[in-house]
Design a protein around this motif. Structure first.
Motif, PDB file in Angstrom:
ATOM      1  N   UNK A 160     -30.968 -29.207 -88.081  1.00 43.63           N
ATOM      2  CA  UNK A 160     -30.433 -28.932 -86.743  1.00 43.63           C
ATOM      3  C   UNK A 160     -30.563 -30.175 -85.859  1.00 43.63           C
ATOM      4  N   UNK A 202     -23.396 -28.730 -80.935  1.00 41.91           N
ATOM      5  CA  UNK A 202     -22.783 -30.063 -80.951  1.00 41.91           C
ATOM      6  C   UNK A 202     -23.834 -31.145 -80.779  1.00 41.91           C
ATOM      7  N   UNK A 203     -23.429 -32.359 -81.028  1.00 43.35           N
ATOM      8  CA  UNK A 203     -24.321 -33.509 -80.822  1.00 43.35           C
ATOM      9  C   UNK A 203     -24.688 -33.599 -79.345  1.00 43.35           C
ATOM     10  N   UNK A 204     -25.938 -33.867 -79.081  1.00 39.76           N
ATOM     11  CA  UNK A 204     -26.361 -34.028 -77.685  1.00 39.76           C
ATOM     12  C   UNK A 204     -25.778 -35.317 -77.107  1.00 39.76           C
ATOM     13  N   UNK A 225     -35.180 -21.854 -82.572  1.00 40.90           N
ATOM     14  CA  UNK A 225     -35.022 -23.010 -83.451  1.00 40.90           C
ATOM     15  C   UNK A 225     -35.706 -24.214 -82.801  1.00 40.90           C
ATOM     16  N   UNK A 253     -30.647 -33.245 -86.753  1.00 40.25           N
ATOM     17  CA  UNK A 253     -29.652 -34.254 -87.169  1.00 40.25           C
ATOM     18  C   UNK A 253     -28.262 -33.870 -86.664  1.00 40.25           C
ATOM     19  N   UNK A 254     -27.955 -32.582 -86.737  1.00 39.83           N
ATOM     20  CA  UNK A 254     -26.665 -32.087 -86.276  1.00 39.83           C
ATOM     21  C   UNK A 254     -26.493 -32.376 -84.781  1.00 39.83           C
ATOM     22  N   UNK A 255     -27.572 -32.300 -84.054  1.00 35.73           N
ATOM     23  CA  UNK A 255     -27.498 -32.512 -82.603  1.00 35.73           C
ATOM     24  C   UNK A 255     -27.592 -33.989 -82.227  1.00 35.73           C
ATOM     25  N   UNK A 256     -27.583 -34.841 -83.212  1.00 36.28           N
ATOM     26  CA  UNK A 256     -27.472 -36.269 -82.911  1.00 36.28           C
ATOM     27  C   UNK A 256     -28.785 -37.030 -82.933  1.00 36.28           C
ATOM     28  N   UNK A 257     -29.883 -36.350 -83.273  1.00 35.13           N
ATOM     29  CA  UNK A 257     -31.156 -37.066 -83.381  1.00 35.13           C
ATOM     30  C   UNK A 257     -31.176 -37.715 -84.757  1.00 35.13           C
TER      31      UNK A 257
END
Lengths: 1001, 417, 91
Positions: free
Chosen positions: A537, B22-24, A123, A539-543
């Protein structure tokens, strides 16, 4: 598999002119006017390359410079090879050879295709999460990653082509020769503006020129016919220059633009020799009209990347412009009316259309009615949920979309096809506008960014300004042009326009699917294999920022720079994050618009033109006498003159010995020379040099040291007082320009009250320096009329005199410690004076010496070379040149800095002499100096700045800087080399003739 | 650690279609007060926060970033990492960083792709040769792996360089530091952000500092677009914008902010396997893992915050590239961009206390800050936590501009300032 | 690449000029009277303004004259040009 899909003669392609070309080793035929893409499609070839990450088969997707997939290597075994060339932009020529990239062993069977199977493990950003164990293994992983990355192959041979630059200054630059650009250019030219019209295509007229339908009319003529007449008219203007095959690469501030004009890429290789391949136009325009059009958007759904899937507008263009059908069973998928225009064009040409899938449910326009009249099946309110076929699309399955557009309902219908045209509406090509510093605004109704605030005198017209339909363009243009060009009227007031196009559009950035998104591959960036699920993905990871998402997923980072996919990425981010589109902004569009060849940017500044050569007037003599040369700044200086196969060491030893034993001659013309005049000249020198100048008598010379304002030694040289208010200053060779600049700066900005004028005269004089015990005998033969007695002409003085009828200045100054003279003569007589000296010196074994010997001789005397023995951290005190720092003068440049707490310290590095224990051992310049090398960390006290074997002293000598060295004379230190330690003794830096007896010898 | 990254976690997550990552890092609103605030969410700032939390047990920390983390020079540089500096102070600083780089991926559980493919510096004239030899000797005695290469060895290490003696400025030799190389710039910011967040650091993006509140000679906090945030210690790591923040506190710094440009070519298969820098003709180049040639251009000579430089600089750089690598003539420039670099008069950084208590600056990295990221963060954290510099950054104080004890590294920077 | 209106030669490409940093930093008349701090202030400390900056330029590849420029350093737009010794524009 090869079929002929040429459907109908097109006036843009010359079917009487057949061209053969090779693709992946097989010979095919096309016609003059074809692009590589159209010719391949005519041969029913869609599979062109493999994608970057998953190595998925990819085909031709567009018909223009936005192409992400169909990129090829041209002429892979020729020095003219070029990687990553878009097949949609290559005009075919006899002998063209193209091959697929990023696949092995072949585009049909590519081992890398395994990545597609492994794709669940790959991914977005997977590499940040793995390849970390064991720690030392990254480079081993990386080797394979690097090998599988990259697309085409770099050339490995020098480029046989030439490139050039051209500066263009115009009143009005029009970018893009579509209908809007043509109208703009004509209006500008009619009103007397010096106008330049450029277009990246080889023809004018944009997409209207092949808009051949009763559904689009201007003043009751078919739009393309109307435009043809306009084009024939603009060609008549003398103040309008038209350049085709010219792509604007960059739009910088102050209306400075760069454009690439392509001159030979469309002709056979053997005809290209000695022709300019590409020209970089550097355009400075008073006004710029951007008419760059718009790019059709793809649609984002599962497996939307297969060969055979093209933009609907590309399918239309291949049919109308090139007379090529992209398939025999065509399906179109759209969210707006554009696909119907395609449908009607295809139908006119007898190309079969299986169905049109429209995600809009309620639609009604003249175009659609016409399409239905032709019995073309339209699925309204449907979306494609999947496509099939590995190397070529063979089937699509479709389902109905729910009212809210969020999901699919009902049952699946399959439609077989061999080509799918997709249309997601249009994106204005605002790239150049934003590069120029313009600010965009978001138009909600059709989800596009359009120009809002301009940063210079420019305007956008036509579809790049968000006017997509013929009637919008034609009704808005007259007004825009009148206001922008400040003219009373245009030819285009009150045109009668008939357009069947209805603007309704159902914009869904990511179309719904019957599968969970994790199981789908809806591509957003085709070349880099970034999918909608990668974006989700991220966005889900906070970017959150578009720039983060772009970098994490590599969306928009391919060779197409996201021309097709960036809007979808933004849309999906805003939909997923629940933010509004306008607020997120766009990613920055960076120059160039399309990739720009290095050679084009460089132009003629290659090889011998990379940087100018500065040669002294005596250069040809040095060449004739087999001198080796040293680069000093831009100058070529004679380094040494090897005789009969001497090594450099042997030559320098001989030259150095001769100069001290009898006579040597040096070309010193490169030293900077500044003529200083004015009633305040003496005061000026007082302020710029560390020593005092007021009392220097006319006719006398003095050595001066110049500091930076931070107290560090900056330059040095001898200055001579030629008259009451007239001096000539010499500077180091490399420092000439910066010294003059610095002096002018002080003179004009700090001391404007001083009456002083500076002129660089470096190139006006040649300087011949003759030194050695026999120098007087030689020079007095050359200048017989001058009294050379020590009384009349002592050391550090100068004389105006003549050699034959030629005026010259002779200075008795010395950089070698020998009795010596510098003859300064008008540059063009330099070589003649040199030759006279050589002739006169014959009996005295006069020996030409170069810079290396000069360095050796001055080192014997402990004279510094600024830049070699100093490094911008040395004060005159550090150099043990306290004598040259006037204590009386109130101020000079850099004085205050000498008295700061760290510059007055006694333990600073100071210049000293170094003698090796073994007199035959010559130190390496740059070697470090320590007292104790066993201590860790080793404390470095300084370094060796100059080092030579002195043939006159018959031992090795060196200069160096040593912490506290001034007080260490006689002390033993160590030079720790890689494999040995060399013992040295700190010595006085003057090794020879401390009493200066030789000056008057 | 939550959500540890590994091949195993990738496989595991593949089964749930990567829906469960999870969010980084979180995206918190600022608290009213922190023990320390780091201004600037680039690599250096995030690393500072990371080490404050990790080594100095300060957990109540915020990093405030005007835009998005890593969006300034961290994400705009050409990612060269080396430590072959001339002076002891610089060598100490940069080699400290290099040692951290060597295990940073494991430390952060984030692959920063530090690739020790070597950095070569070329000599084109006799003074270059002397300078590079001097540097090599100094490096060796400072325990830094650097070797001097003659022209043949240069050619052997990087065969595509044109080493013909007939070119305008022939290659006379060079130095090689094998431990040097490149890393993935974004990953450095993201990795530190993730690590800092894990330890409780608040990373606050889209939060621009508008003012620095002082009480006499001490700081009290910062005014931001998200309101006032109180803190007794404020570390500013704002690169090109350092002076802007300093001016808010009534300070002037010995800095000028100038445009620095870089560019990449289209991606191609591996063609150059090391980093080559040339000071004299001004060209430096490497190839990214993606296949792009990454080329650093020079700075313009004027102050600008526009993130745009002049075309002449790019043209000049490519002139030099084609002089040294004529085979690249037909390669194409894919993208060019600019950053704003803050340049000190001695081309060395400032990692220092200021005359205002609780206000610290880490700036002046000029064109070469990326390589120092981990070391700079570590040492700046030490300085903030102890209100005293570490011995490795003691020389990089602000007072050197007063006393005259400059660390002149002009010869070490690839860019002529 | 911006254009600069040289007060002596007219509008020319920026590449013909060289920048000389902040304007109106006057060299102290009595440097020896200054403390190390005050000298450092003159020598090294700069406002380095983001926004309207008064700065010095020299027309290196032209008349070689120094002059002053008012430029917005955030977007490189030049607002005014004036000769050395002239008063800076107030607006």
């Amino acid at each position: 598999m090869t079929k002929n899909l040429r459907v109908k003669t097109s006036k843009f392609v010359d079917e009487t002119y057949k061209i053969s070309f090779k693709f992946n080793g097989t010979t095919y035929y096309g016609y003059k006017g074809d692009t590589l893409a159209s010719a391949l499609l005519a041969n029913n070839i869609h599979l062109v390359g493999r994608s970057f990450k998953y190595h998925r088969p990819r085909g031709i997707m567009t018909a223009g410079s936005e192409e992400p997939n169909a990129i090829v290597q041209l002429h892979k075994n020729s020095p003219r090879t070029e990687p990553n060339v878009r097949a949609t932009e290559v005009e075919i020529y006899e002998g063209l050879e193209a091959s697929s990239q990023n696949c092995w062993p072949s585009v049909n069977f590519d081992i890398g295709g395994i990545n597609n199977i492994l794709s669940p493990l790959l991914p977005a950003g997977f590499y940040y999460k793995t390849f970390m164990w064991p720690a030392s293994f990254w480079e081993k992983y990386e080797y394979f990653i690097r090998k599988s990355a990259g697309l085409g192959k770099s050339p490995t041979m020098p480029d046989p082509d030439i490139y050039e630059h051209k500066y263009i200054h115009c009143d009005v630059l029009v970018i893009g020769a579509g209908i809007s650009g043509i109208m703009a250019a004509k209006t500008a030219a009619q009103n007397g503006f010096k106008t330049l019209l450029v277009d990246e295509k080889p023809y004018l007229g944009g997409s209207t020129i092949y808009q051949n339908s009763e559904h689009f009319k201007i003043n009751n003529q078919i739009s393309s016919s109307w435009l043809e007449k306009e084009i024939s008219e603009i060609k008549k203007f003398e103040n309008l220059e038209i350049k085709t095959r010219t792509s604007v690469a960059a739009f910088h501030g102050y209306n400075f633009l760069l454009a690439r004009e392509n001159l030979t890429d469309h002709i056979p290789l053997e005809q290209r020799n000695n022709k300019t391949r590409q020209r970089l136009l550097k355009i400075r325009a008073k006004k710029v009209i951007t008419a760059t059009g718009s790019l059709e958007r793809p649609l984002v759904f599962d497996n939307n990347d297969r060969p055979g899937i093209l933009l609907s507008s590309a399918v239309e263009k291949y049919a109308n412009l090139f007379g090529v059908a992209c398939g025999e069973k065509n399906v179109l998928f759209t969210n707006n009316d554009s696909a119907y225009e395609t449908a009607i064009s295809l139908h006119q040409k007898g190309i079969n259309i299986e169905a049109i899938i429209d995600n809009r449910e309620e639609i009604d326009s003249k175009l659609i009615k016409e399409t239905e009249k032709n019995n073309i099946k339209i699925y309204k309110g449907y979306t494609i949920v999947n496509t099939y076929g590995y190397k070529r699309i063979n089937k699509v399955s479709i389902m109905q979309i729910s009212k809210d557009g969020q999901k699919v309902v009902g049952s699946k219908i399959s439609i077989t096809c061999d080509c799918l045209g997709i249309s997601g509406g249009w994106t204005p090509a605002v790239h150049l506008f934003t590069q120029s510093g313009g600010k965009l605004k978001f138009r909600d109704e059709d989800q596009v960014f359009i120009p809002n605030i301009y940063s210079s005198d420019q305007i956008s017209v036509g579809s790049c300004n968000g006017d997509f339909t013929l009637d919008e363009i034609l009704s808005n243009i007259p007004n825009i042009l009148r206001n922008f060009l400040k003219v009373k009227k245009t030819d285009y007031e009150n045109l009668e326009v008939y357009s069947s196009f209805n603007k309704s559009k159902r914009n869904i950035w990511l179309l719904p699917s019957d599968k969970v998104i994790g199981k789908t591959k809806p591509f957003v960036d085709y070349q880099n294999d970034a999918t909608a699920k990668d974006i989700k993905l991220a966005l889900r990871e906070g970017f959150r920022s578009i720039e983060h998402v772009k970098r994490y997923t590599t969306t928009g980072m391919g060779t197409d720079q996201g021309k097709l996919g960036n809007m979808h990425a933004l849309g999906i981010i805003s939909e997923t994050a629940g933010s509004k589109m306008g607020e997120l902004g766009t990613t920055t569009f960076r120059p160039p618009y399309t990739p720009l060849t290095f050679g084009t940017i460089v132009g003629r500044n290659v090889g011998e033109y990379f940087d100018i050569f500065r040669k002294t007037p005596i250069h040809s003599w040095h060449v004739k006498n087999k001198a080796e040369f040293e680069n000093v700044g831009q100058w070529k200086r004679a380094w040494y003159y090897p005789k009969n196969g001497e090594t450099m060491h042997e030559a320098v030893q001989r030259e150095s010995k001769a100069a001290r034993d009898s006579a040597g001659i040096l070309d010193a013309s490169t030293l900077g020379k500044i003529d200083i005049q004015g009633t305040d000249a003496s005061e000026f020198l007082n302020r710029v040099y560390t020593n005092a100048w007021s009392k220097l008598a006319i006719g006398k010379c003095r050595y001066g040291l110049m500091l930076n304002e931070d107290g560090m030694v900056y330059d040095d040289g001898v200055t001579t007082r030629l008259g009451e208010n007239h001096y000539i200053m010499t500077t180091t060779t490399g420092g000439a320009a910066t010294v003059l600049g610095k002096l002018e700066d002080y003179l004009q900005t700090e001391w404007p009250e001083l009456d002083v004028y500076l002129t660089s005269v470096t190139d006006h004089y040649a300087t011949v320096s003759v030194c050695g015990p026999n120098s007087k005998k030689i020079v007095s033969q050359v200048i017989p009329d001058l009294d050379f007695s020590d009384e009349n002409f002592p050391h550090m003085s100068f004389k105006n005199t003549k050699i034959d009828k030629i005026k010259c200045r002779v200075m008795r100054i010395s950089f070698t410690g020998e009795h010596s003279y510098e003859i300064n003569v008008q540059a063009n007589y330099g070589k003649s004076v040199w030759e006279k000296c050589m002739e006169a010196g014959k009996d005295f074994n006069i020996t030409p010496y170069g810079t290396e010997t000069m360095h050796l001789l001055r080192a014997e005397k402990g004279f510094i070379i600024v830049g070699q023995d100093t490094d911008a951290t040395m004060t005159p005190i550090d150099l043990q040149m306290d004598w040259i720092v006037s204590k009386k003068k109130y101020d000079f440049i850099g004085k205050r800095s000498l008295y700061r707490s760290d510059t007055i310290r006694e333990d600073r590095k100071q210049l000293v002499g170094l003698l090796t224990e073994n007199p035959d051992e010559v130190l390496e310049e740059g070697a470090q100096i320590v007292a104790d090398f066993k201590k860790t960390p080793v404390e470095m006290l300084g370094h060796v700045t100059s080092s030579y074997y002195s043939p006159n002293l018959k031992k090795s000598i060196a200069l160096g800087v040593v912490r506290g060295g001034k007080n260490m004379i006689g002390q033993k230190l160590i030079i720790p080399m890689e494999n040995k330690q060399i013992n040295v003794t700190v010595a006085d830096p003057v090794f020879l003739d401390k009493e200066n007896k030789r000056l008057n010898a | 650690m939550r959500n540890k990254y590994s091949l195993f976690s990738l496989v595991k997550n593949a089964f749930s279609y990567h829906e469960n990552w999870e969010k980084a890092w979180k995206d918190p609103e600022p608290k009213k007060e922190y023990d320390a605030i780091i201004v600037g969410g680039g690599g250096h700032g995030l690393a500072t926060a990371y080490y404050l939390a990790k080594k100095h047990d300060m957990k109540n920390i915020a990093v405030v970033e005007k835009g998005w983390i890593g969006g300034g020079n961290t994400g705009r540089n050409t990612t060269i990492i080396r430590s072959n500096y001339l002076w002891d102070a610089s060598a100490g600083l940069y080699d400290h960083a290099l040692k951290i780089w060597e295990s940073l991926s494991q430390e952060l559980n984030y692959n920063v792709m530090f690739s020790q493919r070597g950095v070569m510096n070329l000599a084109h004239n006799l003074q270059d040769v002397r300078d590079l030899k001097r540097r090599t000797h100094a490096n060796r005695l400072n325990g830094i792996d650097a070797v001097y290469l003659n022209t043949e060895q240069v050619k052997k290490f990087c065969p595509i360089i044109n080493t013909s003696p007939d070119i305008r400025y022939p290659v006379l030799g060079g130095t090689l530091q094998r431990r040097a190389g490149t890393a993935r710039h974004d990953a450095v910011a993201w990795g530190y952000a993730r690590g800092a967040d894990e330890m409780g650091v608040d990373i606050i993006q889209n939060c621009e500092v508008k003012g620095i509140k002082r009480n006499g000679d001490s700081v009290e906090g910062i005014e931001t677009t998200k309101g006032f945030i109180k803190a007794k210690k404020i570390g500013v790591v704002a690169a090109g914008h350092s002076s802007v923040i300093a001016n808010m506190a009534g300070l002037k710094l010995p800095l000028e902010s100038k445009p620095l440009q870089a560019l990449v070519s289209e991606p191609v298969k591996p063609i150059i396997d090391t980093v080559v820098m040339s000071n004299a003709v001004h060209a430096y180049v490497s190839q990214s893992d993606k296949g792009e040639l990454v080329i650093g251009a020079g700075t313009d000579d004027y102050v600008s915050y526009s993130q745009k430089g002049s075309h002449d600089i790019v043209e000049g750089t490519l002139n030099a590239i084609l002089e040294l690598y004529p085979i690249f003539s037909r390669m194409r420039m894919l993208r060019q961009w600019g950053g704003i670099v803050d340049i000190c008069p001695d081309a060395s950084p400032i990692i220092s206390k200021t005359s205002i208590k609780g206000l610290y600056f880490n700036c002046g990295w000029g064109t070469g800050g990326f390589k120092a990221t981990p070391g700079s963060g570590d040492l700046f954290a030490h300085t903030i936590a102890n209100d005293e510099p570490h011995k490795l950054n003691a020389a990089f104080n602000l007072n050197r501009f007063v006393s005259g004890d400059l660390v002149d590294e002009h010869g070490a920077a690839a860019v002529a300032h | 690449m911006f254009l600069i209106e040289c007060p002596y030669c007219g509008e020319r490409e920026q590449s013909e000029f060289k920048a000389g940093g902040e304007a109106h930093i006057i060299r102290p008349k009595q440097p020896t009277e200054l403390s190390d701090d005050q000298w450092a202030e003159y020598l090294f400390m700069r406002k380095n303004i983001k926004g309207m900056q008064f700065e010095r330029w020299v027309h290196t590849h032209g008349c070689r004259k120094w002059f002053n420029v008012v430029r917005d350093t955030s977007n490189d737009i030049i607002k005014a040009v004036y000769k050395m010794g002239e008063k800076p524009p107030t607006k």
